[in-house]
Design a protein around this motif. Structure first.
Motif, PDB file in Angstrom:
ATOM      1  N   LYS A 181       0.858  -1.192   0.000  1.00  0.00           N
ATOM      2  CA  LYS A 181       0.000   0.000   0.000  1.00  0.00           C
ATOM      3  C   LYS A 181       0.890   1.236   0.000  1.00  0.00           C
ATOM      4  O   LYS A 181       1.656   1.456   0.930  1.00  0.00           O
ATOM      5  CB  LYS A 181      -0.863   0.024   1.259  1.00  0.00           C
ATOM      6  CG  LYS A 181      -2.170  -0.740   1.111  1.00  0.00           C
ATOM      7  CD  LYS A 181      -3.019  -0.612   2.345  1.00  0.00           C
ATOM      8  CE  LYS A 181      -2.746  -1.775   3.278  1.00  0.00           C
ATOM      9  NZ  LYS A 181      -3.275  -1.625   4.623  1.00  0.00           N
ATOM     10  N   ARG A 183       1.342   5.363  -0.192  1.00  0.00           N
ATOM     11  CA  ARG A 183       0.730   6.699  -0.150  1.00  0.00           C
ATOM     12  C   ARG A 183       1.189   7.477  -1.376  1.00  0.00           C
ATOM     13  O   ARG A 183       2.383   7.473  -1.724  1.00  0.00           O
ATOM     14  CB  ARG A 183       1.163   7.455   1.109  1.00  0.00           C
ATOM     15  CG  ARG A 183       0.610   8.898   1.178  1.00  0.00           C
ATOM     16  CD  ARG A 183       1.551   9.937   0.558  1.00  0.00           C
ATOM     17  NE  ARG A 183       0.916  11.252   0.486  1.00  0.00           N
ATOM     18  CZ  ARG A 183       1.538  12.383   0.182  1.00  0.00           C
ATOM     19  NH1 ARG A 183       2.824  12.382  -0.073  1.00  0.00           N
ATOM     20  NH2 ARG A 183       0.880  13.514   0.111  1.00  0.00           N
ATOM     21  N   ILE A 218      -0.417   2.359   5.833  1.00  0.00           N
ATOM     22  CA  ILE A 218       0.237   2.231   4.523  1.00  0.00           C
ATOM     23  C   ILE A 218       1.592   1.550   4.742  1.00  0.00           C
ATOM     24  O   ILE A 218       2.114   1.566   5.862  1.00  0.00           O
ATOM     25  CB  ILE A 218       0.454   3.599   3.820  1.00  0.00           C
ATOM     26  CG1 ILE A 218       1.184   4.586   4.759  1.00  0.00           C
ATOM     27  CG2 ILE A 218      -0.849   4.182   3.328  1.00  0.00           C
ATOM     28  CD1 ILE A 218       1.727   5.808   4.052  1.00  0.00           C
TER      29      ILE A 218
END
Ligand code: LMR
Length: 344
Positions: A181, A183, A218
């Motif tokens: 994940k 950002r 994240i």
């Protein structure tokens, strides 16, 4: 003004910025100078990074030079670190004439113009010299004014530098990003860049990144050495890969209604100050990214992985289709002035 957190809310917030820009276009003719009680023109300049960063120092230098040269007629108020407002709010506030100067990253104008997407294309600019050559080309200079009818007149590009990937493991190749994940800033190009490596892109405000890394909301992110250092991302990222995969730069912008109504001698002096400070910011940015890279190494908190020529070729191959996805929206005349030319 607004909170900046959950993803759906942020999307509608960006739409609000676009709407504000349209309304601002109507208001341009009535925007006038904002004055203090003592009659001096006030230029409010909020930003979201730390005062010591290239943008933070640039804002402070503008404040100082204006005080020295125009101090009896103009005052610049700098609000660093998002203390006055976040960046979505700043875009809206500038378009409405509530503040007078901003310098968001070019990626954050994504909903207002597709043309600035050129700056986000991964592995398009190999280094800052190529970015600079594009920005100084006729196409690059024309881009400065492309949002003026929507309430944003670009005065200059300010550099930060090239971005690197940080993560829980070395992201040396596109395959290393699979399933992580990431950002990203509010940019569809950056979203496609992460999807191209089978990662999971999360659009998120800058001020939320440290905590999101810390809590595991994240896994990974991309930023320059100066932001990775000043935001302390190196404390919560075990690895950085020196990919230099994309450009982070800013549009120093003012509300055109405000700017064009300034007394001419003041506007000319401000333009001169912006020219001087732009050169200074770009020199600071180059030096600071090198210094902050070294500080991250010296901290012993994260490792910096270099990218081999072979891995670089793999990155370019995986990312190149992203150029073609956005080239039409950006426009062939703009693409032609980039290192890609007509080859995308
Ligand atoms: C980011 O959100 O990562 C950057 O735009 C921050 C900045 O302004 O340098």
């Amino acid at each position: 003004m607004f909170a900046e957190s959950a993803r759906p809310a942020r999307r509608s917030l960006t739409n609000r910025v676009a709407l504000a820009a349209l309304i601002a276009a109507v208001l341009l003719s009535v925007t006038s100078c904002n004055r203090n009680d003592d009659g001096r023109i006030v230029i409010k300049f909020p930003h979201i990074v730390a005062p010591a960063t290239p943008k933070g120092q640039g804002a402070e230098l503008i404040r100082k030079l204006v005080e020295e040269r125009l101090g009896d007629r103009v005052v610049v108020e700098v609000y660093p670190s998002g203390q006055l407002m976040n960046e979505d709010d700043a875009l809206e506030a500038l378009a409405f004439g509530e503040i007078q100067m901003i310098a968001p990253s070019l990626s954050k104008f994504d909903r207002l113009t597709r043309k600035y997407q050129v700056f986000d294309l991964p592995f398009l600019f190999r280094d800052m010299a190529e970015v600079e050559a594009f920005q100084q080309s006729p196409a690059g200079q024309e881009l400065l004014g492309v949002l003026s009818r929507k309430g944003f007149l670009g005065l200059a590009y300010w550099h930060n530098g090239m971005k690197q990937f940080g993560g829980p493991k070395p992201i040396r190749t596109p395959a290393d990003g699979k399933g992580l994940k990431f950002r990203i800033m509010e940019s569809d190009v950056l979203q496609e860049q992460i999807l191209a490596m089978d990662g999971n892109p999360q659009k998120m405000a800058f001020g939320e990144v440290y905590q999101a890394l810390q809590t595991g909301a994240i896994d990974a992110q991309e930023n320059t050495w100066s932001n990775n250092y000043s935001q302390k991302f190196f404390e919560v990222q075990e690895y950085f890969a020196e990919t230099n995969h994309g450009y982070l730069g800013y549009l120093l912008a003012v509300n055109p209604g405000f700017w064009n109504k300034l007394p001419e001698d003041i506007r000319l002096e401000l333009e001169q100050i912006v020219r001087e400070v732009t050169g200074e910011v770009n020199a600071i940015a180059e030096a600071m990214n090198l210094e902050d890279r070294q500080k991250i190494l010296d901290s012993g908190r994260s490792q910096i992985e270099l990218i081999s020529a072979e891995d670089l070729a793999a990155w370019r191959e995986v990312m190149r289709p992203v150029w073609a996805q956005f080239a039409d929206e950006i426009g062939p005349e703009i693409m032609a002035a980039t290192p890609a030319g007509s080859d995308y």
